[in-house]
Scaffold this motif. Structure first.
Motif, PDB file in Angstrom:
ATOM      1  N   TYR A   1       6.710   8.122   3.075  1.00 50.99           N
ATOM      2  CA  TYR A   1       6.936   6.842   3.739  1.00 50.99           C
ATOM      3  C   TYR A   1       7.722   7.009   5.053  1.00 50.99           C
ATOM      4  O   TYR A   1       7.811   6.084   5.845  1.00 50.99           O
TER       5      TYR A   1
ATOM      6  N   GLN B   1      -5.278   3.562  -2.237  1.00 51.48           N
ATOM      7  CA  GLN B   1      -5.152   4.989  -1.937  1.00 51.48           C
ATOM      8  C   GLN B   1      -6.526   5.632  -1.863  1.00 51.48           C
ATOM      9  O   GLN B   1      -6.825   6.410  -0.970  1.00 51.48           O
TER      10      GLN B   1
ATOM     11  N   GLY C   1       0.832  -1.195   0.000  1.00 54.21           N
ATOM     12  CA  GLY C   1       0.000   0.000   0.000  1.00 54.21           C
ATOM     13  C   GLY C   1       0.861   1.236   0.000  1.00 54.21           C
ATOM     14  O   GLY C   1       1.952   1.238   0.571  1.00 54.21           O
ATOM     15  N   PRO C   2       0.360   2.292  -0.642  1.00 49.50           N
ATOM     16  CA  PRO C   2       1.098   3.552  -0.643  1.00 49.50           C
ATOM     17  C   PRO C   2       1.238   4.094   0.774  1.00 49.50           C
ATOM     18  O   PRO C   2       0.581   3.608   1.686  1.00 49.50           O
ATOM     19  N   PHE C   3       2.064   5.092   0.940  1.00 50.60           N
ATOM     20  CA  PHE C   3       2.259   5.608   2.291  1.00 50.60           C
ATOM     21  C   PHE C   3       0.954   6.163   2.843  1.00 50.60           C
ATOM     22  O   PHE C   3       0.139   6.704   2.104  1.00 50.60           O
ATOM     23  N   GLY C   4       0.766   5.950   4.114  1.00 53.95           N
ATOM     24  CA  GLY C   4      -0.412   6.482   4.781  1.00 53.95           C
ATOM     25  C   GLY C   4      -1.685   5.708   4.523  1.00 53.95           C
ATOM     26  O   GLY C   4      -2.764   6.147   4.901  1.00 53.95           O
TER      27      GLY C   4
ATOM     28  N   ARG D   1      -0.379  11.462  11.362  1.00 56.04           N
ATOM     29  CA  ARG D   1      -0.525  10.117  11.908  1.00 56.04           C
ATOM     30  C   ARG D   1      -0.481  10.076  13.413  1.00 56.04           C
ATOM     31  O   ARG D   1      -0.747   9.056  13.991  1.00 56.04           O
TER      32      ARG D   1
ATOM     33  N   ASP E   1      -8.080   7.599   1.174  1.00 57.56           N
ATOM     34  CA  ASP E   1      -8.438   9.014   1.050  1.00 57.56           C
ATOM     35  C   ASP E   1      -9.855   9.273   1.529  1.00 57.56           C
ATOM     36  O   ASP E   1     -10.140  10.299   2.122  1.00 57.56           O
TER      37      ASP E   1
ATOM     38  N   LYS F   1      -0.969   0.389   6.483  1.00 55.74           N
ATOM     39  CA  LYS F   1      -0.236  -0.872   6.656  1.00 55.74           C
ATOM     40  C   LYS F   1       0.115  -1.106   8.119  1.00 55.74           C
ATOM     41  O   LYS F   1      -0.103  -2.182   8.666  1.00 55.74           O
TER      42      LYS F   1
END
Ligand SMILES: Nc1ncnc2c1ncn2[C@@H]1O[C@H](COP(=O)(O)OP(=O)(O)OP(=O)(O)O)[C@@H](O)[C@H]1O
Ligand SMILES: [Mg+2]
Lengths: 589, 439
Positions: free
Chosen positions: B311, A422, A239-242, B338, A426, A245
């Motif tokens: 990341y 994503q 998965g893309p960042f954020g 986050r 989102d 995961k």
């Protein structure tokens, strides 16, 4: 072991953490050596040999290192120490105990003992004099937290041995001899509670590795209900960042039905590790009533720690997993993120000027990944008991694009694919696991199908497949509505779309930060899926499409209140009744 | 560090490339600093007697008989209370006309904090900007960049955040900053009477790009001094990290390394992580919070620089111009903090998480409705209401010129919910609806 004189060498070249050493004797691939740097010893691993030049990757910063410094080779590969006292510890990628290190900042060349060999353990013998044993067989047991920690015949022992004596029940130090074995030639060997094993070599102390078949409950609905993982299974989360995961992995580490959890924080954020060791000592493990930390071991090689040790960290974690699996335990191994490990390989391969493969990763990346995943699995031990390592790794694809070497190689190796999208992240549809693209190959295993039919219900599999189908049809209807317009399609399309939305909001979406919603036991999952399917199978009367949206919003809202309520509580039942009433309003005659 | 009784001068350079020169020398430490005809350089490779130096300001005009002096130490910064209020270049030399700083010499780019010696970040940073405090709450010890196209007012927003954040020290690491922007920061801090809490390390567009590589380490070494030694709350501003990464690629390219995606070095992730991971909350009280800027080209966050950054950091703040209201907003879709769950609903009102999520969901519905409209379809009554909601939400809460406290932000959100939607459409836990649904 047999080498009489250990090889030494001198530093001949330095490029970042690649150090070239002129050696005066034999060296082996992956041999460990220590490089002197003004009294500090830097640990390194041989990764290539050319004539008398050994190319080593140093697990520390090489700042200040000079040509001509002396190097001592150790005659063995990178090893971990196995024995009681591993659980609940925080190790770095090389199994140094982080809590034993002094000071706030990590110091180069500071290596701490992974386990305390002087600690005393209450020992119960399991073998007796005269028994014929081999590597991995259980000689005795000590209590480590709540786990019966087996003391085994060291994995390095080859062939058959006979037990000469085993200590009687009592309290012994980990380093004490607890058994004496004799080999075929009558030579005696002492066995203590502690042994060592090279991390890159799989521990194979088992007789058979069948296809896994037992569901491993995780409390995460989109996994358990839709794409189940099994004891001894493998899965990965790209998965893309954020996209969620780490949150998903943390949820698994808290909730999964495993005896113990090993978390390898591989090249990710230090704060995420801090979260585990801040929260886990406080959280209860519902299965044992003890603290979650008691079943958790952390291997932390965060992104600012030495890059070469990142590669070692996943192997260290896997080896610890194999050790506990050999005791007949259910181990869940989590690695976040395996892409960082692959990148560490890439950095080294580039420094050595190897011919690069796709995206400059080493050519043998697919082989490295698949042989790593192959170490997981469900096994029958020599004595007939079973143990398992379930492995779930995350993948961080560059640019979120799944067509890249690490994702593609992992897809071939892992059997469950939990793709984070994503778009779902989102729109805060968490966990953002894509319901259409994701899969669990295990759902196709007759072994698991049988298990589900017996342990959940005979219709379970059919219900799950129906749910998947409804999601797909909902998506198609949505696309049609978008092309043709709200009033350009029959009302039925809106119904189909909204039924899939009910599944999405009630089953797929799950709030990892809500006390109740975070974890759903399988009994409750079964109940909720039943209720949702009941709605989906119901025919509804609507005059115009405009009535569909507000109506289903109400349905979803009540369902969500149920998800937030204690199962079968007064509130839960109240919402359940409310739901029935809403359904009646529109139910087709 | 060993000090040398005499310094040997080498004058035989055997190889010169665009960024490096090589000579024969012995007894040299890896990453040791040197001067080449007075220009600062650092050892990047040693092969037997051959030592390769990277010259920060480039090799133009360097002759084969250049005078090379090794300094016997890695790059250092002298740290002390006197750093406060001062402006330095990338090498840590004063550029404000003031005297050299006296203090303890510290290696820059030093070791990492042992993860078990960290504390979980827990202190909320209030900025008054609802796009941040409501949807993407910041916490001390966090690392987070602004993702913005070069024409967005990120320097203004960052200066505003810095001043409102109540930090003991603000450390500015400027990389490829235009002189105008540099002066802008100086003025804003001066006008706010904050100059005595500011420390700046600046590489402007007028300085050689490779020098930038030293700026983050300089800034963070100073930050560690104040946060760890002095237990202060330190805010580090790094702008623009895209230009920093560009400098990395220049170097790796000139050293013939195999590039990976977008011609960035394969080590970009580790290089950036080493910087951002300096953000920390110490158990003894001090903290380092890093707010950075990563400029995008055409909003593309899949480019290797923003991608690797995302990341590493704990979220990102995405600035975008909302043409419906004609203002710059903090985009609620692409932005994320986050660490917010560590504080929201705990240090802020209990309904905060649910209100935040509900508003963003409704905003997403509005954007779907907008697409429908653009594709020429009729809007439903619900579509129209979401679009009205979105406009007000954007103007009253997401715009960067909003400056209110979090409770007011939550009240505002409930007011908008009540005005445009039914309770079921908002879908918030009943207990909060009972408490806050506007009468
Ligand atoms: N199940 C969930 N419920 C609620 N929020 C979630 C959930 N999953 C993710 N999030 C939100 O998304 C944020 C990012 O999630 P996470 O840190 O797991 O992403 P990631 O995929 O690990 O990113 P990276 O690759 O950068 O490490 C979280 O901080 C949280 O706000
Ligand atoms: Mg993560």
């Amino acid at each position: 072991m047999e080498k009489n004189k250990l090889t030494t060498g001198k530093v001949a070249g330095i490029i970042a953490n690649l150090v070239i050493v002129d050696v005066d004797g034999p060296v082996s691939q992956n041999e460990i050596c220590y490089i002197n740097l003004g009294g500090v010893r830097l640990m390194a691993e041989v990764i290539k040999v050319l004539g008398t030049k050994a190319y080593t990757q140093v697990f520390e910063s090489t700042r200040g290192l000079k040509i001509g410094e002396s190097v001592d080779f150790m005659g063995h590969m990178l090893e971990v120490t196995l024995g009681p006292g591993i659980l609940s510890r925080n190790f770095d990628g090389l199994q140094n105990d982080l809590d034993k290190m002094e000071g706030t900042f990590l110091k180069r060349g500071e290596y701490t003992a992974p386990i305390n060999v002087d600690q005393e353990w209450p020992f119960t013998p399991l073998a007796k004099a005269g028994d014929s044993v081999m590597a991995g067989d259980w000689l005795g047991e000590v209590k480590e937290n709540w786990i019966g920690h087996k003391i085994m015949v060291p994995f390095k022992f080859e062939g058959k041995y006979t037990v000469k004596s085993v200590k009687a029940g009592g309290t012994y130090k980990a380093s004490d001899t607890i058994a004496v074995l004799t080999d075929r030639d009558g030579r005696e060997v002492n066995v203590s509670m502690v042994q060592k094993w090279p991390v890159k070599v799989p521990i194979k102390a088992y007789t058979d590795k069948p296809r896994p078949f037992r569901l491993m409950e995780t409390g995460v609905r989109i996994i358990d209900t839709m794409n189940p993982i099994v004891e001894g299974g493998t899965g990965f989360v790209p998965g893309p960042f954020g996209s969620g995961k780490t949150v998903l992995q943390h949820a698994l580490s808290k909730q999964a039905e495993a005896d113990l959890i090993i978390v390898a924080a591989c090249g990710e954020r230090a704060n995420e590790v801090v979260e585990i060791f801040t929260e886990f000592p406080e959280l209860d493990d519902p299965r044992t009533g003890r603290k979650l930390m008691e079943r958790t071991t952390i291997i932390a090689n965060t992104s600012n720690m030495p890059v070469a040790a990142r590669e070692a960290s996943v192997y260290t974690a896997m080896t610890l997993g194999e050790y506990y699996r050999s005791m007949g335990l259910k181990v869940l191994l989590l690695a976040d993120s395996t892409s960082r490990w692959a990148q560490a390989l890439r950095e080294m391969s580039n420094r050595m000027e190897e011919l690069p493969g796709p995206d400059a990763f080493p050519m043998d990346l697919p082989a490295i990944i698949s042989s790593f995943y192959a170490r997981a699995g469900y096994v029958y031990l020599n004595n007939g008991s079973t143990g398992s390592i379930t492995f779930i790794g995350t993948v961080s694809p560059a640019g979120g694009n799944l067509k890249e070497p690490v994702t593609e190689s992992t897809k071939k190796a892992a059997r469950c694919f939990f793709a984070l999208s994503q778009q779902r992240a989102d729109s805060k549809r968490y966990p953002a696991v894509d319901p259409i693209d994701s899969y669990s190959k295990y759902l196709e295993y007759p072994e698991l199908q049988e298990y589900l039919a017996e342990n959940i219900s005979p219709e379970w599999l059919a219900n799950v497949l129906e749910t998947k189908n409804l999601l797909l049809r909902g998506k198609e209807a949505y696309e049609q509505i978008n092309i043709l317009g709200d009033d350009g399609v029959p009302i039925d399309y809106h119904l189909r779309y909204w039924k899939s939305e009910v599944i999405d909001f009630v089953i797929l979406q799950q709030d990892a930060f809500d006390k109740i919603d975070a974890s759903t036991p399988i009994e409750r999952q079964k109940d909720m899926l039943g209720k949702v399917l009941e709605v989906c199978r119901t025919g509804f009367d609507f005059e115009s499409f405009e009535e569909v949206n507000p109506y289903f919003k109400r349905v979803i809202n009540v369902f969500k209140q149920m998800n937030y309520s204690l199962y079968q509580s007064g509130d839960f039942k109240k919402y359940e009744a409310e739901l029935d009433a809403i359904i009646k309003e529109r139910k087709a005659a | 560090m060993e000090t040398k009784a005499f310094q040997k001068i080498y004058t035989k350079v055997t190889q010169i490339t665009k960024a490096t020169c090589t000579l024969q020398a012995s007894g040299i430490g890896y990453e040791e600093m040197a001067t080449v005809n007075g220009r600062l350089a650092q050892v990047v490779k040693i092969n037997g007697d051959n030592v390769t130096l990277q010259i920060f300001s480039g090799t133009e005009g360097i002759p084969t008989n250049a005078e090379v002096i090794f300094l016997g130490r890695p790059p250092v910064l002298k740290v002390g209370e006197e750093l406060a209020g001062r402006f330095f270049n990338a090498y840590g030399q004063p550029i404000d006309g003031g005297p050299e700083v006296e203090g303890e010499e510290r290696e820059i780019g030093g070791p990492s904090v042992n993860p078990v010696r960290r504390k979980q970040p827990s202190e909320l940073i209030a900025t008054g900007i609802a796009g941040i405090d409501l949807n993407n709450t910041l916490v001390t010890g966090q690392k987070i960049p602004f993702f913005a196209d070069p024409d967005q007012p990120f320097n203004q927003v960052m200066a505003m955040v810095a001043l409102r954040a109540k930090a003991d020290k603000i450390i500015l690491g400027g990389m490829g900053l235009t002189n105008d922007d540099y002066l802008y920061y100086k003025n804003v801090f001066d006008n706010a009477g904050a100059l005595d809490r500011i420390i700046s390390f600046v590489n402007t567009t007028e300085n050689p790009p490779v020098e930038r590589l030293l700026v983050p380490d300089m800034a963070l070494t100073a930050a560690e001094y104040f946060a760890y030694d002095k237990k202060e709350t330190v805010l580090v501003l790094l702008t623009d990290m895209t230009l920093y990464a560009d400098a990395l690629s220049i170097v790796s390219n000139r050293m013939d390394q195999i590039p990976s995606k977008d011609s960035m070095p394969g080590s970009l992730y580790s290089d950036l992580a080493k910087i951002y991971e300096k953000a920390v909350q110490f158990p003894e009280g001090g903290s380092i919070t890093i707010i950075a800027v990563t400029t995008l080209s055409g909003g593309d966050i899949t480019h290797a620089i923003p991608d690797n950054t995302g990341y590493i950091t704990e979220g990102q703040l995405f600035l975008r111009r909302d043409s419906d209201i004609g203002k710059v907003i903090v985009d609620p879709f692409r932005s994320l903090s986050r660490l917010k769950q560590l504080v929201i609903g705990k240090q802020t009102r209990k309904d905060h998480p649910q209100v935040m999520n509900a508003a963003v969901r409704l905003y997403a519905d509005a954007s779907n409705a907008k697409t429908k409209l653009e594709n020429g379809f009729d809007l439903t009554d619900y579509d129209v209401r979401t679009m009205n909601f979105a406009r007000e939400y954007s103007n009253d809460l997401l715009a960067i010129d909003v400056n209110i406290d979090t409770t007011m932000m939550l009240d505002k959100a409930w007011e908008l919910f009540g005005k445009h939607f039914s309770k079921a459409e908002v879908g918030i836990k009943q207990e909060f609806v009972d408490l806050y649904w506007p009468a």
